[in-house]
Enzyme design. Structure first.
Site, short mmCIF file in Angstrom:
data_model
loop_
_atom_site.label_atom_id
_atom_site.label_comp_id
_atom_site.label_asym_id
_atom_site.label_seq_id
_atom_site.Cartn_x
_atom_site.Cartn_y
_atom_site.Cartn_z
N SER A 66 -15.62 -3.51 -13.28
CA SER A 66 -15.95 -4.84 -13.80
C SER A 66 -17.22 -5.38 -13.16
O SER A 66 -17.75 -6.40 -13.60
CB SER A 66 -14.79 -5.80 -13.53
OG SER A 66 -14.59 -5.89 -12.13
N GLN A 110 -15.48 2.97 -5.81
CA GLN A 110 -14.81 1.81 -5.22
C GLN A 110 -13.31 2.09 -5.10
O GLN A 110 -12.57 1.29 -4.54
CB GLN A 110 -15.00 0.58 -6.11
CG GLN A 110 -16.44 0.15 -6.25
CD GLN A 110 -16.60 -0.86 -7.38
OE1 GLN A 110 -16.43 -2.04 -7.20
NE2 GLN A 110 -16.92 -0.38 -8.56
N ASN A 111 -12.90 3.21 -5.67
CA ASN A 111 -11.47 3.51 -5.70
C ASN A 111 -10.98 4.02 -4.36
O ASN A 111 -11.68 4.74 -3.65
CB ASN A 111 -11.16 4.53 -6.80
CG ASN A 111 -11.43 3.96 -8.17
OD1 ASN A 111 -11.55 2.74 -8.31
ND2 ASN A 111 -11.53 4.81 -9.17
N ARG A 140 1.43 1.78 -3.63
CA ARG A 140 0.20 2.28 -4.28
C ARG A 140 -0.01 3.76 -3.93
O ARG A 140 -0.35 4.56 -4.78
CB ARG A 140 -1.04 1.50 -3.80
CG ARG A 140 -1.07 -0.01 -3.97
CD ARG A 140 -1.26 -0.45 -5.40
NE ARG A 140 -0.07 -0.28 -6.21
CZ ARG A 140 1.02 -1.05 -6.13
NH1 ARG A 140 1.11 -2.02 -5.27
NH2 ARG A 140 2.07 -0.81 -6.91
N HIS A 174 -14.66 1.63 -0.45
CA HIS A 174 -13.58 0.73 -0.05
C HIS A 174 -12.43 1.45 0.64
O HIS A 174 -11.31 0.94 0.67
CB HIS A 174 -13.07 -0.04 -1.30
CG HIS A 174 -14.10 -0.99 -1.84
ND1 HIS A 174 -14.08 -1.47 -3.12
CD2 HIS A 174 -15.19 -1.55 -1.24
CE1 HIS A 174 -15.12 -2.28 -3.30
NE2 HIS A 174 -15.80 -2.34 -2.18
N GLY A 206 -16.18 2.46 -15.50
CA GLY A 206 -14.92 1.77 -15.28
C GLY A 206 -14.88 0.77 -14.15
O GLY A 206 -13.92 0.75 -13.38
N TYR A 227 0.82 -1.22 0.00
CA TYR A 227 0.00 0.00 0.00
C TYR A 227 0.85 1.26 0.00
O TYR A 227 0.43 2.29 -0.54
CB TYR A 227 -1.00 -0.02 1.16
CG TYR A 227 -2.16 -0.96 0.85
CD1 TYR A 227 -3.17 -0.57 -0.02
CD2 TYR A 227 -2.20 -2.24 1.37
CE1 TYR A 227 -4.21 -1.43 -0.35
CE2 TYR A 227 -3.24 -3.12 1.05
CZ TYR A 227 -4.23 -2.70 0.18
OH TYR A 227 -5.26 -3.56 -0.16
P1 NAD Z 1 -11.61 -3.77 -12.05
O1 NAD Z 1 -10.15 -3.64 -12.25
O2 NAD Z 1 -12.16 -5.07 -11.60
O3 NAD Z 1 -12.36 -3.37 -13.41
C1 NAD Z 1 -11.97 -2.24 -14.15
C2 NAD Z 1 -12.96 -2.05 -15.28
O4 NAD Z 1 -12.63 -0.83 -15.94
C3 NAD Z 1 -12.92 -3.15 -16.34
O5 NAD Z 1 -14.25 -3.53 -16.64
C4 NAD Z 1 -12.27 -2.48 -17.56
O6 NAD Z 1 -12.82 -2.92 -18.79
C5 NAD Z 1 -12.62 -1.02 -17.34
N1 NAD Z 1 -11.64 -0.08 -17.89
C6 NAD Z 1 -10.28 -0.21 -17.96
N2 NAD Z 1 -9.73 0.90 -18.46
C7 NAD Z 1 -10.76 1.75 -18.73
C8 NAD Z 1 -10.84 3.06 -19.26
N3 NAD Z 1 -9.76 3.75 -19.65
N4 NAD Z 1 -12.06 3.64 -19.40
C9 NAD Z 1 -13.21 2.97 -19.01
N5 NAD Z 1 -13.19 1.71 -18.51
C10 NAD Z 1 -11.98 1.13 -18.35
O7 NAD Z 1 -12.01 -2.59 -11.04
P2 NAD Z 1 -13.18 -2.46 -9.98
O8 NAD Z 1 -14.44 -2.99 -10.57
O9 NAD Z 1 -13.13 -1.04 -9.50
O10 NAD Z 1 -12.77 -3.40 -8.75
C11 NAD Z 1 -11.45 -3.31 -8.27
C12 NAD Z 1 -11.25 -3.21 -6.78
O11 NAD Z 1 -9.87 -2.93 -6.53
C13 NAD Z 1 -12.02 -2.05 -6.17
O12 NAD Z 1 -12.66 -2.53 -5.06
C14 NAD Z 1 -10.96 -1.02 -5.74
O13 NAD Z 1 -11.07 -0.70 -4.37
C15 NAD Z 1 -9.61 -1.66 -5.94
N6 NAD Z 1 -8.71 -0.85 -6.82
C16 NAD Z 1 -8.71 0.52 -6.74
C17 NAD Z 1 -7.89 1.27 -7.58
C18 NAD Z 1 -7.91 2.78 -7.46
O14 NAD Z 1 -8.18 3.29 -6.39
N7 NAD Z 1 -7.64 3.52 -8.53
C19 NAD Z 1 -7.07 0.63 -8.50
C20 NAD Z 1 -7.07 -0.77 -8.56
C21 NAD Z 1 -7.91 -1.50 -7.70
#
Ligand code: NAD
Length: 226
Positions: A172, A87-88, A57, A105, A170, A54
């Site tokens: 899944s 969720q980010n 990250r 989250h 964005g 973390y």
């Molecule tokens: P995920 O990685 O499971 O899914 C990402 C989705 O975004 C996919 O469906 C993909 O097709 C789509 N995608 C990728 N690039 C894109 C773009 N440029 N424009 C539009 N869509 C795009 O992510 P999730 O569903 O958020 O689940 C992941 C878990 O991991 C969350 O609970 C989160 O807390 C954590 N996470 C957070 C971060 C962050 O804070 N930025 C990064 C990675 C993981």
């Protein structure tokens, strides 16, 4: 009265800011198995690895910038009552200027006491073993790990039920209970999803924009504001 637009975002909205999404083709998150870095068991087993993961990250997020999708959502506040449920764990919505952001989250820029759950700003710094809360307990990242409760789910459901327009960006829709929010969208609400991966498409009554967030989100915002 202004329309209520609720936006439910996932890792894909921050991908174009250089922050990797979660589900790489190999099923790993930044070369790690989720069970090794993002569960309470991992924290018990190898606290140093979890802290290091973390800390990396957090540094990556601190040096990233909001992209056109984050910015468009912040600008939308001039025209509508915008509520973001993300969720980010990054802070790119806030840094783009959004003022109403619910983190389902957690937030990586905060630490949490392992004793009483009190939150503290990390100010972007690493959390080390031996960093203690005022009551003497180890600090951990303020993130919800797999297998932990999601305390912000209730307020997120309440917001979702109030949406006149519900926009998904964005994600899944593979992580639960977060993904179950879609069940609470009113049937008379307008519904949109912007994602590259249409296999994750939730319901037939969503309008799908199979575009990058930086393209699809500003397009919708322009449409709503004109
Ligand atoms: P995920 O990685 O499971 O899914 C990402 C989705 O975004 C996919 O469906 C993909 O097709 C789509 N995608 C990728 N690039 C894109 C773009 N440029 N424009 C539009 N869509 C795009 O992510 P999730 O569903 O958020 O689940 C992941 C878990 O991991 C969350 O609970 C989160 O807390 C954590 N996470 C957070 C971060 C962050 O804070 N930025 C990064 C990675 C993981």
């Amino acid at each position: 009265m202004k329309e209520i637009i609720v936006v439910f975002t996932g890792a894909g909205i921050s991908a174009e800011s250089g922050i990797k999404t979660f589900r790489a083709a190999d099923g790993l998150w930044e070369e790690h198995r989720v069970e090794d870095v993002a569960t309470p068991e991992a924290w018990q087993r190898d606290t140093d690895l979890v802290l290091r993961f973390y800390n990396e990250r957090r540094r990556g997020i601190a040096s990233a910038q909001p992209n056109a999708a984050h910015t468009a959502l912040a600008q939308l506040e001039r025209f509508a009552d915008v509520k973001i449920i993300t969720q980010n764990i990054d802070d790119l919505h806030e840094r783009a200027g959004s003022t109403d952001v619910l983190h389902l989250h957690g937030e990586i820029m905060k630490s949490r006491s392992t004793l009483d759950g009190e939150l503290y700003e990390t100010k972007g710094s690493d959390i080390q073993r031996g960093d203690l809360c005022p009551r003497g307990a180890q600090l951990r990242p303020h993130v919800v790990w797999f297998g932990e409760a999601v305390p912000m789910m209730e307020p997120a459901i309440e917001l979702t039920m109030r949406a006149d327009i519900f926009l998904v960006v964005g994600t899944s829709l593979a992580v639960y209970p977060a993904a179950s929010l879609l069940r609470f969208v009113r049937s008379d609400a307008e519904k949109y999803i912007v994602t590259l991966d249409l296999s994750s498409a939730p319901h037939r009554d969503f309008v799908w924009l199979k575009e990058k967030a930086s393209v699809g989100v500003p397009k919708l915002v322009e449409q709503w504001c004109s």
